[in-house]
Design a protein around this motif. Structure first.
Motif, PDB file in Angstrom:
ATOM      1  N   UNK A  76      15.711   8.635  -1.921  1.00  0.00           N
ATOM      2  CA  UNK A  76      14.762   7.565  -1.608  1.00  0.00           C
ATOM      3  C   UNK A  76      15.215   6.867  -0.333  1.00  0.00           C
ATOM      4  N   UNK A  77      14.388   6.943   0.690  1.00  0.00           N
ATOM      5  CA  UNK A  77      14.708   6.337   1.984  1.00  0.00           C
ATOM      6  C   UNK A  77      14.258   4.878   2.019  1.00  0.00           C
ATOM      7  N   UNK A  93      13.237   3.376  -5.939  1.00  0.00           N
ATOM      8  CA  UNK A  93      14.066   4.553  -6.219  1.00  0.00           C
ATOM      9  C   UNK A  93      13.809   5.156  -7.599  1.00  0.00           C
ATOM     10  N   UNK A  94      13.059   4.447  -8.445  1.00  0.00           N
ATOM     11  CA  UNK A  94      12.801   4.944  -9.799  1.00  0.00           C
ATOM     12  C   UNK A  94      11.496   5.718  -9.911  1.00  0.00           C
ATOM     13  N   UNK A  95      10.754   5.818  -8.810  1.00  0.00           N
ATOM     14  CA  UNK A  95       9.451   6.483  -8.897  1.00  0.00           C
ATOM     15  C   UNK A  95       9.582   7.922  -9.379  1.00  0.00           C
ATOM     16  N   UNK A  96      10.314   8.751  -8.646  1.00  0.00           N
ATOM     17  CA  UNK A  96      10.393  10.165  -9.004  1.00  0.00           C
ATOM     18  C   UNK A  96      11.082  10.393 -10.352  1.00  0.00           C
ATOM     19  N   UNK A 117       2.230  19.954 -13.324  1.00  0.00           N
ATOM     20  CA  UNK A 117       3.688  20.074 -13.185  1.00  0.00           C
ATOM     21  C   UNK A 117       4.036  21.305 -12.352  1.00  0.00           C
ATOM     22  N   UNK A 118       3.745  21.235 -11.065  1.00  0.00           N
ATOM     23  CA  UNK A 118       4.067  22.336 -10.171  1.00  0.00           C
ATOM     24  C   UNK A 118       5.562  22.366  -9.897  1.00  0.00           C
ATOM     25  N   UNK A 119       6.051  23.535  -9.511  1.00  0.00           N
ATOM     26  CA  UNK A 119       7.490  23.665  -9.274  1.00  0.00           C
ATOM     27  C   UNK A 119       7.938  22.757  -8.129  1.00  0.00           C
ATOM     28  N   UNK A 120       7.059  22.513  -7.150  1.00  0.00           N
ATOM     29  CA  UNK A 120       7.439  21.639  -6.040  1.00  0.00           C
ATOM     30  C   UNK A 120       7.705  20.215  -6.522  1.00  0.00           C
ATOM     31  N   UNK A 121       6.958  19.760  -7.538  1.00  0.00           N
ATOM     32  CA  UNK A 121       7.176  18.407  -8.051  1.00  0.00           C
ATOM     33  C   UNK A 121       8.406  18.359  -8.956  1.00  0.00           C
ATOM     34  N   UNK A 122       8.637  19.426  -9.697  1.00  0.00           N
ATOM     35  CA  UNK A 122       9.882  19.495 -10.477  1.00  0.00           C
ATOM     36  C   UNK A 122      11.086  19.447  -9.539  1.00  0.00           C
ATOM     37  N   UNK A 123      11.045  20.251  -8.474  1.00  0.00           N
ATOM     38  CA  UNK A 123      12.145  20.256  -7.504  1.00  0.00           C
ATOM     39  C   UNK A 123      12.342  18.874  -6.886  1.00  0.00           C
ATOM     40  N   UNK A 124      11.225  18.236  -6.504  1.00  0.00           N
ATOM     41  CA  UNK A 124      11.315  16.928  -5.841  1.00  0.00           C
ATOM     42  C   UNK A 124      11.804  15.844  -6.792  1.00  0.00           C
ATOM     43  N   UNK A 125      11.417  15.946  -8.050  1.00  0.00           N
ATOM     44  CA  UNK A 125      11.847  14.929  -9.017  1.00  0.00           C
ATOM     45  C   UNK A 125      13.370  14.875  -9.117  1.00  0.00           C
ATOM     46  N   UNK A 159       0.820  -1.213   0.000  1.00  0.00           N
ATOM     47  CA  UNK A 159       0.000   0.000   0.000  1.00  0.00           C
ATOM     48  C   UNK A 159       0.857   1.268   0.000  1.00  0.00           C
ATOM     49  N   UNK A 160       2.114   1.109  -0.370  1.00  0.00           N
ATOM     50  CA  UNK A 160       2.978   2.277  -0.496  1.00  0.00           C
ATOM     51  C   UNK A 160       4.038   1.989  -1.547  1.00  0.00           C
ATOM     52  N   UNK A 161       4.593   3.064  -2.103  1.00  0.00           N
ATOM     53  CA  UNK A 161       5.576   2.927  -3.180  1.00  0.00           C
ATOM     54  C   UNK A 161       6.961   3.386  -2.747  1.00  0.00           C
ATOM     55  N   UNK A 162       7.030   4.581  -2.157  1.00  0.00           N
ATOM     56  CA  UNK A 162       8.339   5.136  -1.793  1.00  0.00           C
ATOM     57  C   UNK A 162       8.203   6.072  -0.602  1.00  0.00           C
ATOM     58  N   UNK A 163       9.239   6.090   0.219  1.00  0.00           N
ATOM     59  CA  UNK A 163       9.401   7.111   1.247  1.00  0.00           C
ATOM     60  C   UNK A 163      10.599   7.948   0.831  1.00  0.00           C
ATOM     61  N   UNK A 164      10.368   9.245   0.658  1.00  0.00           N
ATOM     62  CA  UNK A 164      11.390  10.133   0.108  1.00  0.00           C
ATOM     63  C   UNK A 164      11.785  11.205   1.109  1.00  0.00           C
ATOM     64  N   UNK A 165      13.028  11.609   1.050  1.00  0.00           N
ATOM     65  CA  UNK A 165      13.495  12.817   1.720  1.00  0.00           C
ATOM     66  C   UNK A 165      13.558  13.898   0.653  1.00  0.00           C
TER      67      UNK A 165
END
Length: 403
Positions: free
Chosen positions: A131-132, A136-139, A118-126, A36-42
């Protein structure tokens, strides 16, 4: 080679951050529901490898900012998601106490993330994340989050978000700073705000980047940015990487705020001239122009425009507005109203019509700068930032009008 969390921190603070991440991984992984989850990211500064480092009086280096985590879930029901968030927040709170550091967690469903604009926050996060746990390929796979796809209105929203910190600072300075903590808050707000304005200016001139280090380089090399603002941005970026409050110990923060208001007003106007395609734009008449721009078809789909027209706006349009601007209030909603009224509030504009429209839109008691600020922040608390009520309480701000 070990990934870095800071740009300028030494081995000890890097080791501390590695330990914190290991503790987070160990605490959260057992709580995550299988499949039920894909990735935990910092994400954020430390996810970029550019987190801030503060040197304490004894020479010890410490992380200066909170660590921001993002959990990407998969097909969790609303109730299950809320329950999981509560459990994860409790686990992080224990670690935050242990390490004397803020640990913040956001959650988003993978399907919703993939559908997001495509918000700037998602561009920055990509491009700026670590990947914690999980895939690791999600973003990297979210190629729709490119800089070219970021809409200009999102950058304007970022600018207003950061600019609101200066409105808060005005209230704190007007009340009088009662402690060193409040003084540090004003400095932190100002630094964050300056960087936000600079980022918007870089975007307006096609020079934005997800990396703070790269933005720092591009700002200094830009032929279109005034030298005075370059110096301001450089001071803010240097502080972000390695905060040193002693630099501001003898600075008159009220005078600094006045100077910043003048510089940032010019930056904001420059950005809006680019966004709206109006080289001759000035603040006189801006509210009408900004609200009318919500009628442009690229701002939102015709279907969404129709739905908003039928539903109406939580903020009524003043009768003194033109028909186009009044429709813009309905189409844009409260956040667009806040953005349109912001310059009249933040820069204490002399134009009476702008202040009058801001008063009507925000429900201000009168045209005084203090009343407009209170009205703006009341509206921001309701429609701008769901977490702002907590900030108001923490800072002890009084937003209501007294009889």
């Amino acid at each position: 080679m070990t990934e870095r969390y800071t740009l300028e921190g030494g081995p000890a603070v890097e080791a501390l951050l590695q330990q914190i991440i290991a503790d987070v991984r160990a605490a959260l992984e057992p709580l995550l529901p299988k499949d039920r989850w894909t990735s935990l990211l910092l994400i954020g500064g430390y996810g970029r490898g550019e987190g801030g480092v503060e040197t304490l009086p004894d020479g010890t280096e410490r992380p200066h900012n909170n660590l921001d985590f993002l959990l990407v879930t998969r097909q969790l029901s609303g109730g299950d998601s809320s329950t999981l968030k509560t459990q994860l927040d409790a686990a992080l709170a224990t670690l935050a106490t242990k390490h004397s550091l803020g640990l913040d967690l956001g959650m988003i469903d993978e399907a919703k993330l993939r559908r997001s604009p495509a918000l700037v926050m998602w561009y920055d996060a990509r491009f700026g994340h670590k990947t914690i746990l999980g895939d690791p390929q999600l973003m990297p796979s979210l190629t729709q989050f490119s800089l070219e796809s970021v809409p200009f209105w999102d950058i304007r929203s970022l600018l207003v978000n950061r600019g609101t910190l200066f409105v808060i600072n005005d209230m704190l300075l007007e009340r009088g700073l009662e402690s060193e903590t409040e003084r540090r808050t004003v400095v932190k707000h100002a630094v964050k705000g300056i960087i936000g304005y600079g980022d918007a200016l870089l975007f307006a001139h096609g020079q934005y980047d997800w990396s703070y280090a790269e933005k720092r380089r591009r700002m200094q090399q830009s032929p279109v940015v005034p030298e005075r603002f370059k110096a301001l941005y450089e001071e803010a970026i240097a502080f972000r990487f390695r905060p040193d409050y002693s630099r501001f110990a003898h600075r008159d923060l009220k005078l600094w705020q006045l100077d910043l208001r003048c510089q940032l007003s010019d930056v904001h106007l420059s950005v809006e001239r680019q966004r709206l395609g109006k080289p001759g734009l000035c603040w006189d008449g801006y509210i009408e122009t900004a609200l009318s721009a919500n009628l442009r078809p690229e701002r939102q789909s015709l279907l969404r425009q129709g739905a908003r027209l039928v539903r109406g706006s939580a903020i009524p349009a003043p009768a003194s507005l033109s028909l186009a601007a009044a429709l813009g209030v309905r189409l844009g909603g409260p956040r667009e109203v806040l953005s349109a009224a912001f310059p009249a509030v933040a820069y204490t504009l002399p134009e009476l019509r702008e202040r009058g429209l801001a008063r009507e839109l925000l429900g201000s008691a009168d045209l005084s700068p203090a009343a407009l600020r209170r009205a703006y922040l009341r509206t921001w608390r309701t429609h701008g930032d769901i977490n702002f009520a907590t900030v108001v309480q923490k800072l002890g701000l009084t937003l209501e009008e007294t009889p």
